[in-house]
Design a protein around this motif. Structure first.
Motif, short mmCIF file in Angstrom:
data_model
loop_
_atom_site.label_atom_id
_atom_site.label_comp_id
_atom_site.label_asym_id
_atom_site.label_seq_id
_atom_site.Cartn_x
_atom_site.Cartn_y
_atom_site.Cartn_z
N SER A 143 0.82 -1.21 0.00
CA SER A 143 0.00 0.00 0.00
C SER A 143 0.86 1.26 0.00
O SER A 143 0.47 2.28 -0.58
CB SER A 143 -0.94 0.00 1.21
N ASP A 144 2.02 1.20 0.65
CA ASP A 144 2.94 2.33 0.57
C ASP A 144 3.37 2.58 -0.87
O ASP A 144 3.38 3.72 -1.35
CB ASP A 144 4.19 2.07 1.43
N GLU A 145 3.71 1.50 -1.57
CA GLU A 145 4.15 1.63 -2.97
C GLU A 145 3.03 2.20 -3.84
O GLU A 145 3.26 3.10 -4.65
CB GLU A 145 4.59 0.27 -3.50
N LEU A 146 1.82 1.68 -3.65
CA LEU A 146 0.69 2.18 -4.44
C LEU A 146 0.36 3.62 -4.06
O LEU A 146 0.04 4.44 -4.93
CB LEU A 146 -0.53 1.28 -4.22
N GLY A 147 0.43 3.92 -2.77
CA GLY A 147 0.15 5.28 -2.32
C GLY A 147 1.11 6.29 -2.93
O GLY A 147 0.72 7.40 -3.32
N VAL A 148 2.39 5.92 -3.02
CA VAL A 148 3.39 6.79 -3.66
C VAL A 148 3.00 7.05 -5.11
O VAL A 148 3.05 8.19 -5.59
CB VAL A 148 4.79 6.14 -3.58
N ARG A 149 2.58 6.02 -5.80
CA ARG A 149 2.20 6.16 -7.21
C ARG A 149 0.98 7.07 -7.36
O ARG A 149 0.95 7.97 -8.20
CB ARG A 149 1.90 4.79 -7.81
N GLY B 240 0.10 14.82 -8.54
CA GLY B 240 0.97 15.98 -8.43
C GLY B 240 1.48 16.27 -7.03
O GLY B 240 2.13 17.29 -6.80
N TYR B 241 1.22 15.36 -6.06
CA TYR B 241 1.71 15.55 -4.70
C TYR B 241 3.09 14.91 -4.55
O TYR B 241 3.34 13.81 -5.07
CB TYR B 241 0.77 14.90 -3.68
N ASN B 242 3.97 15.57 -3.84
CA ASN B 242 5.30 15.03 -3.59
C ASN B 242 5.19 13.87 -2.60
O ASN B 242 4.80 14.08 -1.44
CB ASN B 242 6.22 16.11 -3.02
N PRO B 243 5.54 12.64 -3.00
CA PRO B 243 5.39 11.49 -2.11
C PRO B 243 6.28 11.55 -0.87
O PRO B 243 6.09 10.75 0.05
CB PRO B 243 5.78 10.30 -3.01
N GLU B 244 7.25 12.48 -0.84
CA GLU B 244 8.06 12.63 0.37
C GLU B 244 7.17 12.92 1.58
O GLU B 244 7.53 12.61 2.72
CB GLU B 244 9.06 13.77 0.19
N ARG C 6 12.19 6.95 -5.82
CA ARG C 6 13.27 6.96 -6.82
C ARG C 6 12.86 6.23 -8.08
O ARG C 6 13.23 6.63 -9.20
CB ARG C 6 14.53 6.32 -6.22
N ASP C 7 12.06 5.17 -7.93
CA ASP C 7 11.62 4.40 -9.09
C ASP C 7 10.74 5.23 -10.03
O ASP C 7 10.63 4.92 -11.22
CB ASP C 7 10.86 3.16 -8.65
N LEU C 8 10.11 6.27 -9.49
CA LEU C 8 9.25 7.12 -10.32
C LEU C 8 10.05 7.99 -11.27
O LEU C 8 9.53 8.45 -12.30
CB LEU C 8 8.39 8.03 -9.44
N GLY C 9 11.31 8.24 -10.92
CA GLY C 9 12.12 9.13 -11.73
C GLY C 9 11.85 10.58 -11.38
O GLY C 9 10.96 10.89 -10.58
#
Length: 486
Positions: free
Chosen positions: A194-200, A206-210, A253-256
């Motif tokens: 869910s963390d990975e999906l939430g980041v995506r 347009g929100y910064n996943p940081e 990082r995987d998002l680029g």
């Protein structure tokens, strides 16, 4: 009649067992969100139906925070994120629960809840979006239905008991299936996914996943600090995986490289300014063994060593050994006789009915009952009290073997119900968030001392630091908005 009902129940239960066992043969399906094959007995339509049914129960039992603007704000962000997921056509529904607990929940079918308690700990719209995206991930990855499917295969006995004894759920206002879904704990693997999906989902909006990293660090601090409320805390339903923050950074990082919009801090803080903070005493509170409800204006004594759980529709007290309970709720009937008739007409319940009397000057009916359950017989006392155009139903009970030791205590509690007239107990107000702009650079502790100068602070500086995601000695720049509690 009883024998026919029992036989019908066994036939239904047997049919359910057969259906579950045979559906297991084709229970592995591919989830388009993750691309993985997982064991799941539910179709998405079944998940939607489950979510719809539970949503009404949860909203009614827990209550929604009465701020339409805030509800719409959270819903608009969530619906936009859900509509951009792999399941855009789900009936995405987002609600703010009126509870001080710090948590968020996702039910099957697209029903997601955040408490006002967790909103108080966010500092920006991006952080809110991070948790909403995380919960959306639980839905799209179908974590809840997968875990329920596994439970169905390993806990058939529990399911059979619920099928065979549906009437017993009406004896007292215990949590139904919808509320039980809120206590369903995910695995650490579910949390990572869910963390990975939430980041995506955050990045796509347009929100910064940081911002999700800051939230997870704060929620870990909150869990360590402990808390209260009617719901489990975040850590109880969202176990913290090892290296969580670093894993989230890896997903980012995987998002680029990407360009993100501002985090929406000032707008978010403006929207939660004035929000109720902590427990709302207007919904009922306990003091020195007495439960007070200022709005409904009644009081009720509970044993001092019993745990009191205050819900929207019921107040429940449980003994220290968890072998006895007293529960108060409002009957849907308009008379004492009709309310009593509902109880004593149940097939598993026996008793002579109620005797009319008065309790602290109020018209009442009191009686005793026995009920047969899958775990054995329970014995108890009941009181129906007419007050302010409502019929209050008070039920106290325990297992038959323990009832003799609890009867006197329970009956004293039932007979303690009284009208509340003390203005000091009635005229209580909740704490609220107060968002202020710092005039000059100072430590948070100095800002705290200045804000509460000449008055008693309702919360410690450590709590103020926690909701601002700071430490007491953190330096705050001039012009920064911070949350205080008044």
């Amino acid at each position: 009649m009883k024998q026919r009902t029992a036989r019908k129940g066994f036939r239904v239960a047997l049919a359910i067992v057969v259906a579950i066992l045979f559906s297991g043969l084709a229970g592995c399906m591919t989830n388009p969100t993750t691309g993985e094959r997982r064991f799941n007995l539910m179709s998405m339509n079944q998940e939607i139906q489950m979510g719809q049914e539970a949503d009404g129960q949860i909203s009614e039992t827990m209550g929604l925070y009465p701020d339409e603007a805030l509800q719409s704000y959270v819903s608009d962000i969530g619906v936009a994120m859900g509509s951009g997921s792999e399941w855009p056509d789900l009936p995405w529904t987002f609600r703010v629960i009126d509870d001080e607990t710090v948590n968020a929940f996702a039910l099957p079918g697209g029903y997601i809840y955040v408490t006002r308690g967790i909103l108080a700990h966010f500092n920006s719209e991006a952080q809110l979006a991070g948790v909403l995206g995380h919960e959306i991930g639980h839905v799209t990855a179908r974590h809840a239905s997968t875990r329920i499917s596994k439970m169905q295969m390993t806990q058939l006995g529990v399911g059979l008991a619920m099928v065979l004894e549906p009437e017993l759920q009406k004896v007292a206002p215990l949590a139904g299936a919808g509320m039980q879904l809120l206590f369903l704990s995910f695995s650490r693997a579910d949390e990572n996914e869910s963390d990975e999906l939430g980041v995506r989902y955050m990045a796509d909006m347009g929100y910064n996943p940081e911002a999700l990293i800051d939230v997870m660090e704060t929620l870990l601090r909150v869990s360590k600090a402990g808390g209260g409320g009617r719901l489990p805390e975040w850590q109880a339903t969202h176990p913290h995986p090892e290296n969580r923050q670093e894993n989230i950074r890896g997903h980012i990082r995987d998002l680029g490289p990407r360009q993100y919009k501002p985090d929406g801090r000032d707008d978010y803080l403006r929207r939660i300014d004035g929000m109720v903070y902590g427990a709302d005493p207007r919904q009922g509170y306990s003091r020195d063994g007495v439960f007070y409800h200022p709005v409904l204006r009644f009081s009720l004594h509970f044993p001092t060593d019993w745990t009191v759980i205050n819900q929207k529709q019921a107040v429940i007290a449980v003994s220290g050994k968890r072998d006895a309970s007293v529960q108060l709720s409002i009957s849907s009937e308009s008379s004492i006789d009709a309310a009593a008739g509902n109880l004593y007409s149940m097939q598993q319940v026996s008793g002579a009915g109620v005797t009319r009397t008065r309790i602290n000057g109020l018209p009442a009916g009191i009686g005793s009952f026995s009920a047969q359950t899958q775990q054995g017989q329970i014995d108890g006392s009941v009181a129906f009290i007419e007050y302010d155009k409502r019929i209050y139903q008070l039920i106290g009970y325990s297992g038959a073997n323990n009832w003799a030791g609890h009867r006197e205590t329970v009956n004293a509690s039932l007979r303690s119900f009284a009208a509340l007239t003390d203005r000091r107990a009635i005229d209580v107000v909740p704490m609220r968030l107060d968002v202020i702009r710092v005039e000059r650079s100072a430590s948070l502790r100095q800002i705290y001392q200045t804000y509460y100068r000449g008055s008693t602070a309702p919360v410690a500086v450590e709590q103020i630091a926690l909701i601002n995601q700071l430490e007491p000695e953190s330096r705050v720049s001039a012009g920064t908005r911070v949350k205080m509690v008044r």
